[in-house]
Design a protein around this motif. Structure first.
Motif, PDB file in Angstrom:
ATOM      1  N   LEU A  19      74.511  -3.047  58.102  1.00  0.00           N
ATOM      2  CA  LEU A  19      75.002  -1.647  58.343  1.00  0.00           C
ATOM      3  C   LEU A  19      74.755  -1.207  59.816  1.00  0.00           C
ATOM      4  O   LEU A  19      76.177  -0.650  60.502  1.00  0.00           O
ATOM      5  N   GLN A  23      77.817  -0.746  63.077  1.00  0.00           N
ATOM      6  CA  GLN A  23      78.314   0.396  63.723  1.00  0.00           C
ATOM      7  C   GLN A  23      77.579   0.659  64.775  1.00  0.00           C
ATOM      8  O   GLN A  23      78.644   1.097  65.720  1.00  0.00           O
ATOM      9  N   ASN A  24      76.420   0.169  66.083  1.00  0.00           N
ATOM     10  CA  ASN A  24      76.570  -0.315  66.999  1.00  0.00           C
ATOM     11  C   ASN A  24      77.353  -1.146  67.287  1.00  0.00           C
ATOM     12  O   ASN A  24      78.019   0.072  68.869  1.00  0.00           O
ATOM     13  N   THR A  26      80.388  -1.653  67.270  1.00  0.00           N
ATOM     14  CA  THR A  26      82.175  -0.297  67.010  1.00  0.00           C
ATOM     15  C   THR A  26      81.811   0.910  67.583  1.00  0.00           C
ATOM     16  O   THR A  26      82.554   1.028  68.595  1.00  0.00           O
ATOM     17  N   ASN A  27      80.684   1.029  67.750  1.00  0.00           N
ATOM     18  CA  ASN A  27      80.920   1.943  69.016  1.00  0.00           C
ATOM     19  C   ASN A  27      80.713   1.308  70.378  1.00  0.00           C
ATOM     20  O   ASN A  27      81.301   2.832  71.098  1.00  0.00           O
ATOM     21  N   ARG A  33      82.382  -4.719  61.082  1.00  0.00           N
ATOM     22  CA  ARG A  33      82.536  -4.427  59.398  1.00  0.00           C
ATOM     23  C   ARG A  33      81.718  -5.961  58.718  1.00  0.00           C
ATOM     24  O   ARG A  33      81.893  -6.916  58.875  1.00  0.00           O
TER      25      ARG A  33
END
Length: 169
Positions: A19, A23-24, A26-27, A33
């Motif tokens: 997760l 998230q990293n 996506t940032n 995902r």
């Protein structure tokens, strides 16, 4: 002193790590995902990926057709200078106002996705090729706007005519 994990603790640590990595990514601008490893939805995932790819191809084709249409309009205007037997109204395509409209349309039409991606990557401090293209296109457009605004004044000096070339993405 190695830390001992139970199987369920290890699975939870790996899940949390996944997760955090997603998230990293996506940032950083990469859509990501975590997939559910327990489900056997590989066929659905493949189908969704294929549909996304086809949608991207359709969108790219549409933008390419619009871009080539803009090229055709520009070439037609320049052809009017080379072939004197063509109708006089074609010379309207070489007016600075028409070139400005075509430039704005090119930047906000087919070039919009490239500009947005380039600026977003620059703001995330991870520039890519679209960033380079965006900076060049915006700089060229800015110089042409400046030249157009100052065309009747002597601010640009004797070499100012060179800055009046139209900018296009």
């Amino acid at each position: 002193a190695a830390k001992q994990y139970e199987a369920w603790q290890l699975e939870e640590e790996v899940r949390l790590l996944g997760l955090a990595l997603a998230q990293n990514l996506t940032n950083g601008g990469f859509d990501s995902r975590v997939r559910d490893a327990s489900s056997s939805s590989t066929g659905k995932i493949m189908k969704d990926k294929r549909e996304q790819r086809l949608q991207h191809i359709r969108e790219s084709t549409r933008r390419l057709v619009v871009a080539w249409g803009l090229v055709a309009i520009c070439l037609t205007g320049h052809l009017a200078h080379a072939v004197p037997v063509l109708p006089n109204w074609l010379h309207l395509l070489c007016k600075p106002q028409v070139h400005a409209a075509l430039s704005v349309f090119a930047l906000l039409g087919p070039g919009r996705a490239t500009l947005v991606d380039g600026v977003q990557c620059l703001m995330r401090n991870s520039p890519n090729m679209n960033t380079l293209v965006s900076i060049g296109a915006l700089a060229s457009f800015g110089v042409c706007c400046q030249a157009g605004l100052c065309s009747n004044s002597d601010l640009l000096g004797r070499g100012g005519w060179a800055l009046r070339r139209p900018s296009r993405l």
